[in-house]
Design a protein around this motif. Structure first.
Motif, short mmCIF file in Angstrom:
data_model
loop_
_atom_site.label_atom_id
_atom_site.label_comp_id
_atom_site.label_asym_id
_atom_site.label_seq_id
_atom_site.Cartn_x
_atom_site.Cartn_y
_atom_site.Cartn_z
N ARG A 108 0.90 -1.30 0.26
CA ARG A 108 0.06 0.07 0.13
C ARG A 108 1.00 1.23 0.19
N LEU A 109 0.85 2.08 -1.16
CA LEU A 109 1.81 2.90 -1.41
C LEU A 109 1.10 4.44 -1.82
N ALA A 110 1.78 5.15 -1.02
CA ALA A 110 1.30 6.57 -1.22
C ALA A 110 2.34 7.32 -2.31
N LEU A 111 1.88 7.93 -3.37
CA LEU A 111 2.81 8.14 -4.48
C LEU A 111 2.35 9.52 -4.68
N GLU A 112 3.37 10.07 -5.21
CA GLU A 112 3.31 11.59 -6.12
C GLU A 112 3.94 11.39 -7.38
N ILE A 113 3.15 11.82 -8.61
CA ILE A 113 3.80 11.41 -9.75
C ILE A 113 3.55 12.81 -10.42
N ASP A 114 4.78 13.55 -10.48
CA ASP A 114 4.79 15.00 -11.10
C ASP A 114 3.85 15.81 -10.19
N GLY A 115 3.88 15.51 -9.07
CA GLY A 115 3.06 16.21 -7.85
C GLY A 115 1.78 15.81 -7.77
N ARG A 116 1.31 15.00 -8.68
CA ARG A 116 -0.11 14.49 -8.54
C ARG A 116 -0.28 13.17 -7.52
N PRO A 117 -1.01 13.56 -6.45
CA PRO A 117 -1.11 12.20 -5.56
C PRO A 117 -1.49 11.06 -6.23
N ARG A 118 -1.20 9.87 -5.72
CA ARG A 118 -1.66 8.57 -6.14
C ARG A 118 -1.60 7.46 -5.34
N LEU A 119 -2.74 6.81 -4.66
CA LEU A 119 -2.69 5.62 -3.77
C LEU A 119 -2.58 4.59 -4.70
N VAL A 120 -1.81 3.57 -4.50
CA VAL A 120 -1.57 2.54 -5.01
C VAL A 120 -1.72 1.18 -3.99
N LYS A 121 -2.20 0.16 -4.40
CA LYS A 121 -2.43 -1.09 -3.46
C LYS A 121 -1.86 -2.32 -4.72
N ALA A 122 -0.71 -2.56 -4.69
CA ALA A 122 -0.32 -3.52 -5.65
C ALA A 122 0.91 -4.58 -5.21
#
Length: 326
Positions: A191-205
């Motif tokens: 369960r990861l909390a990402l920022e892609i070019d400043g855009r927040p993105r929650l990932v469960k992978a």
């Protein structure tokens, strides 16, 4: 330490060569063909004028420092696995010295992307006539990588494979297959909390792969181009064991992009802010493989593209065969 027998150089009275060949003597190819045979083949490359260094993995970085400080070389050819290649690439980035790659490891992902032959003799011939161009690198924290960084399945596989142990390329591959089976039988999700070019993105992978440039549609996960300045972000969605098996088959057939269990995004910078354990507990560190090398990284982790960071020796494309008949 290296002895005089480990270094082949031209006559001391002549000017030092512009090319150094640095080979990890612990690489799978050297162990398979034998050190004597490897030295004989490599020593004849570039008309016998290149300076050849066969060193242990622990001596690679110091040898590169010595080569750089000498100021004598315009290009350094590296023989080893993807981890060795990435380590040397990190030291050469920004230096203007061109790096060539000899595929002498297990997967040889970056060499394959460049179009290097799997045959050592043919790969040497390719490098002798190679052109040079600036290519992108990427960096995770302070670690440079050329192909990809991976979280989840691959680090788990490598940890299991290392516990199983191996002594040759074949036993390494067999241990890897056992590790893959173990991971597939017990899938786990991050369960990861990402920022892609400043855009927040929650990932469960169960797996997250971030590549240096975007992959083309192929079984070998080659980058489509080497200088687009983008990261490919590939998340595997949680899936059943059967679906994971189907994905593995799609990968082998080069049809993985059609699989609905892969989410793909692109960006120039990715930050992994936090990783959560089950029941919401936060992780402060995360296991990753950087070009196949297992490492434990601190969070938050910034991953960014570095356009044109590395000068690379790239084999020239094969000449098109003439059309037959008149």
């Amino acid at each position: 330490m290296e002895t005089r027998a480990d270094m082949l150089s031209p006559d001391a009275g002549t000017r030092a060569p512009a090319t150094a060949i640095l080979v990890n003597r612990q690489s799978g190819t050297v162990r398979s063909m034998g050190e004597g045979a490897a030295r004989a083949l490599l020593g004849g490359a570039f008309g016998g004028k290149a300076e050849l260094h066969l060193v242990s993995g622990a001596e690679v970085e110091q040898t590169v420092r010595d080569l750089l400080s000498s100021g004598r070389f315009a290009q350094i050819v590296v023989g080893g696995g993807d981890g060795t290649v990435a380590s040397v690439g990190g030291m050469l980035a920004g230096s203007g010295i061109a790096m060539g790659i000899l595929p002498m490891g297990t997967m040889n992902l970056m060499a394959n992307t460049l179009g290097m032959s799997a045959d050592l003799g043919q790969a040497l011939a390719q490098l002798e006539t190679a052109s040079q161009r600036n290519v992108d690198a990427a960096r995770a924290g302070e670690r440079l990588f050329l192909h990809h960084i991976s979280f989840g399945i691959q680090p788990r596989m490598v940890r299991i494979r290392e516990r199983l142990g191996y002594s040759t390329r074949l036993t390494k591959m067999l241990s890897g297959m056992r590790a893959l089976l173990s991971v597939m039988l017990r899938p786990k999700s991050h369960r990861l909390a990402l920022e892609i070019d400043g855009r927040p993105r929650l990932v469960k992978a169960p797996a997250l792969i971030i590549s240096n440039n975007i992959y083309e549609d192929s079984a070998w996960l080659r980058q489509a181009v080497l200088d687009e300045g983008l990261l490919g972000i590939y998340a595997l969605l949680p899936m059943s064991r059967l679906a994971l098996l189907r994905l593995a088959l799609d990968l082998l057939r080069g049809r993985w992009r059609d699989n609905l269990n892969i989410a793909e995004e692109h960006g120039r910078e990715v930050t992994i802010r936090v990783s959560r354990r089950r029941f919401g507990r936060l992780r402060r560190r995360i296991w990753a493989t950087i070009d196949g090398e297992l490492t434990l990284l601190d969070l938050p982790l910034r991953i960014r593209s570095e356009p044109g960071a590395l000068r690379m020796m790239v084999p020239r494309p094969k000449a098109a065969e003439p059309a037959g008949g008149t």
